[in-house]
Design an enzyme around this catalytic site. Structure first.
Site, short mmCIF file in Angstrom:
data_model
loop_
_atom_site.label_atom_id
_atom_site.label_comp_id
_atom_site.label_asym_id
_atom_site.label_seq_id
_atom_site.Cartn_x
_atom_site.Cartn_y
_atom_site.Cartn_z
N SER A 134 0.83 -1.20 0.00
CA SER A 134 0.00 0.00 0.00
C SER A 134 0.87 1.25 0.00
O SER A 134 1.71 1.42 -0.89
CB SER A 134 -0.97 -0.03 1.19
OG SER A 134 -1.89 1.03 1.11
N HIS A 168 -8.02 1.21 -1.41
CA HIS A 168 -7.86 0.28 -2.54
C HIS A 168 -9.20 -0.27 -3.02
O HIS A 168 -9.31 -1.43 -3.41
CB HIS A 168 -6.89 -0.86 -2.17
CG HIS A 168 -5.57 -0.34 -1.68
ND1 HIS A 168 -4.68 0.29 -2.50
CD2 HIS A 168 -5.02 -0.32 -0.44
CE1 HIS A 168 -3.63 0.67 -1.79
NE2 HIS A 168 -3.81 0.32 -0.55
#
Length: 305
Positions: free
Chosen positions: A86, A190
């Site tokens: 991430s 996401h």
């Protein structure tokens, strides 16, 4: 072959930056970064409580700063590959000299603010599913309207969606899942909920001049290696609304011949996954400066092997 990795949001804990600021020159570097991005990183990394550093706009630059600082403390080293989970991908971009440290911090500051704004539209969150069959879990999540936002391998998937959807998941777990654990994040990262942040990040990225990676750069979009700075930056923009495929990154580490993996501060999460998914690969989590000597020994044994 050594892999250097950086954790994502949720890895932060109150005070975790404190021991790193005691290293020579560290406090000055962090002060300069703080001035550059308009955020007191030293305060948030040493004195702020768990709720304060849960704030996306704070957590993300704090994690990247800690990753760069702890990675630099390792000294001169040549990893065979770098990757990040991430927001840790921005840390990895700094490791690979795609972005200089200040540009990486400026980008992540804008990323955090944009994602915080996107998260404020709807109350959303993320929860980790421990155990179970990935295919069964993914199908179940989709039935509940949730997104498998992080497919982490080693039996772990992270679901993302509205708080109502996550509450249903807690009562209706996929078959084989032992536990559902809420994560210390403030939004459904996401996923499509982050689409507004993509546009903001694209504008910020357009102001940067990325260099090509000095080391093999593994993208968490699909586990593929990326050879140009332009593509690294393009993927950094898109990944805020795309699932993280850390399982595919670990498959790539294996294919590249990884023999050791070091996770920079605040390490632990990715090392835990590697221990289960990459048997035989030596691992080390760089949690405090006390871990530096062991990390340097591991580097001496495995860098450029």
């Amino acid at each position: 072959m050594l892999v250097l990795v950086a954790p994502g949001q949720g890895a932060q804990t109150p005070g975790f930056l404190t021991p790193w600021l005691e290293l020579p020159g560290a406090a000055d570097r962090v002060a300069a970064w703080s001035d550059a991005i308009g955020l007191d990183l030293a305060h948030y990394g040493t004195k702020a409580d768990a709720e304060e550093i849960r704030d996306t706009a704070v957590a993300q630059p704090l994690l990247v700063a800690a990753g760069i600082l702890s990675g630099a403390a390792l000294g001169a080293s040549t990893p065979g590959a770098v990757a990040g989970h991430s927001v840790g991908e921005i840390t990895a971009a700094a490791f690979a000299s795609v972005l200089d440290d200040t540009s990486a911090l400026a980008l992540v500051r804008k990323r955090g603010l944009a994602m915080a704004d996107a998260a404020a539209v709807t109350e959303t969150g993320m929860s980790a599913l421990l155990g179970g069959d990935p295919e069964v879990s993914v199908a179940h999540l989709e039935k509940l309207g949730l997104t498998p936002a992080n497919v982490n391998g080693a039996g772990q998937i992270v679901a993302a969606g509205t708080l109502e959807q996550l509450a249903v998941l807690n009562e209706d777990k996929p078959e084989g899942v032992r536990k559902v654990v809420p994560l210390k994040v403030a939004g459904a990262f996401h996923t499509h909920h982050m689409a507004p942040a993509v546009d903001a990040l694209a504008k910020a990225a357009a102001e940067l001049a990325p260099a090509d990676p000095k080391f093999t750069y593994v993208s968490n979009k699909d586990g593929r290696t990326v050879a140009t700075g332009a593509e690294v930056l393009e993927r950094l923009v898109g990944q805020v609304a795309n699932p993280v495929r850390w399982d595919l990154c670990m498959e790539t580490f294996k294919e590249l011949g990884a023999t050791a993996l070091i996770e920079v501060s605040p390490g632990g999460t990715l090392v835990g996954l590697a221990k289960r998914a990459l048997p035989g690969v030596k691992t080390l989590a760089l949690k405090t400066p006390d871990d530096l000597d062991a990390a340097r020994e591991l580097i001496a044994e495995h860098a450029n092997a």
